[in-house]
Design a protein around this motif. Structure first.
Motif, PDB file in Angstrom:
ATOM      1  N   GLU A  65      51.839   9.629  74.757  1.00  0.00           N
ATOM      2  CA  GLU A  65      52.344   8.580  75.651  1.00  0.00           C
ATOM      3  C   GLU A  65      53.638   9.023  76.335  1.00  0.00           C
ATOM      4  O   GLU A  65      54.637   8.322  76.317  1.00  0.00           O
ATOM      5  CB  GLU A  65      52.584   7.294  74.857  1.00  0.00           C
ATOM      6  N   ASN A  89      47.811  11.849  82.225  1.00  0.00           N
ATOM      7  CA  ASN A  89      46.554  11.453  81.605  1.00  0.00           C
ATOM      8  C   ASN A  89      46.329  12.356  80.397  1.00  0.00           C
ATOM      9  O   ASN A  89      45.974  13.528  80.560  1.00  0.00           O
ATOM     10  CB  ASN A  89      45.400  11.604  82.602  1.00  0.00           C
ATOM     11  N   GLU A 138      49.916   4.740  79.078  1.00  0.00           N
ATOM     12  CA  GLU A 138      48.669   5.045  78.370  1.00  0.00           C
ATOM     13  C   GLU A 138      48.173   3.868  77.519  1.00  0.00           C
ATOM     14  O   GLU A 138      47.004   3.454  77.654  1.00  0.00           O
ATOM     15  CB  GLU A 138      48.847   6.315  77.528  1.00  0.00           C
ATOM     16  N   ILE A 293      43.508   4.746  83.560  1.00  0.00           N
ATOM     17  CA  ILE A 293      44.768   5.394  83.199  1.00  0.00           C
ATOM     18  C   ILE A 293      45.818   5.277  84.308  1.00  0.00           C
ATOM     19  O   ILE A 293      46.998   5.036  84.030  1.00  0.00           O
ATOM     20  CB  ILE A 293      44.550   6.876  82.790  1.00  0.00           C
TER      21      ILE A 293
END
Length: 344
Positions: A65, A89, A138, A293
């Motif tokens: 994250e 991502n 995320e 995302i």
């Protein structure tokens, strides 16, 4: 540079590794914040990633994250430049999922963005978004996919079980979607206060309240396929990951209700399929973020004050061991984000 990986069971190791050098298609990000997820905690409980049939574990880099700023781009990269603030991502790295068994971890001072393609592996965020809030991108994509899978409409009445980051994120997305009534249930009072702060219409302390009775009070009275009285709740979201939640939803469900399971259930558990039959309940699974995302990135920027409420602890990277200790202690923290403001 410093990087965090799993140590012995229940611990992390902060190790020295070479600062990565980007290739022609890569970008190098200086990490400025990285959230800690329940998946990280699961790896800590196992002491790493299981390898092979023997059940042995191997250490893995942690952190999926991250948010940060670009410091270098390869010659073939377009749409990115040094100084851009970005989120990544984790599933877009060809070397494996970042922080979840892949070669790279976001809980590091620097992170290579392999095959840096804007909109696919990386997205630029506005300068106005704090890095700690950007690091929620995320998990909020996970929550958004759950809400998308629910197909919730404005007229629906929804209950979210579990006031952790995913459950609270789902609550925010449901209310931003215009859903009429969202109730959040949990066994810990403090996260329920956060649920109200981010827009929940009501909360249920399921450690001391009858959930089914409270839902009937809040959502009105419906009936199952046999005509038996049931709460008029349209959608149940399991963001808790315990069998009692699924069975409460099954036994409380009216005719045609829906259960969306986004939480990770760590072991097989018995559920009441007879109750499912009596309601003709639809059970939907929600895994990850196939398209979400970067779908969430702009809206997080627009509503950043709302999402910032999800962060209970901001811990400097110099004290990263304490950050993981907080997440390992049940009830000690709601969402922990590690910040890297002290790095050179």
């Amino acid at each position: 540079m410093k990087s965090v990986q799993t140590g012995t069971v229940g611990t992390v190791d902060v190790i020295d590794v070479e600062r990565p050098v980007p290739g022609p298609g890569d970008a190098l990000m200086r990490v400025r914040a990285c959230g800690i997820c329940g998946t990280d905690v699961a790896f800590l409980h196992m002491g790493g990633m299981p390898q092979g049939p023997g059940g042995q574990t191997a250490p893995i880099p942690l952190g999926h994250e991250p948010a940060g700023e670009i410091v270098e781009v390869g010659a073939e990269v377009t749409g990115l430049k040094a100084g851009d603030r970005v989120v990544v991502n984790p599933q877009g790295a060809p070397s494996g999922i970042i922080g979840c068994g892949g070669a790279l971890g976001g809980m590091s001072e620097y992170l290579i963005i392999e095959n840096a393609v804007v909109g696919k592996s990386v997205a630029v965020i506005p300068d106005s978004v704090p890095f700690d809030v950007a690091a929620l991108n995320e998990p909020m994509a996970v929550a958004r996919h759950c809400v998308n899978r629910s197909e919730a409409r404005a007229t629906d009445k929804v209950v979210v079980f579990g006031a952790g980051p995913i459950g609270l994120g789902a609550t925010i997305w449901l209310k931003l979607r215009g859903v009429e009534h969202v109730t959040v249930a949990d066994v810990i009072p403090e996260p329920l206060e956060t649920a109200l702060a981010v827009g929940a219409d009501a909360v249920i302390d399921s450690s001391r309240e009858d959930v089914t009775a409270r839902l009937a009070e809040l959502h009105g009275q419906g009936a199952n396929a046999l005509g038996q009285p049931r709460p008029d709740t349209d959608i149940y979201i399991d963001a808790a990951g315990v069998a009692i939640v699924a069975n409460t939803a099954l036994r409380s469900a009216k005719w045609g209700a829906k259960l969306v399971v986004v939480a990770a259930h760590k072991k097989p558990e018995p559920i009441d399929l007879g109750a499912m039959l009596r309601s003709e309940m639809t059970i939907v699974a929600s895994q990850g973020y196939p398209t979400e995302i970067f779908e969430v990135t702009e809206e997080i920027a627009q509503h950043q004050e709302l999402f910032a409420r999800l962060i209970s602890h901001r811990v400097p990277f110099s004290d990263v061991e304490r950050a993981f200790e907080l997440t390992l202690t049940p009830g000690a923290a709601e969402k922990v984000v590690v910040t890297f403001d002290e790095q050179p």
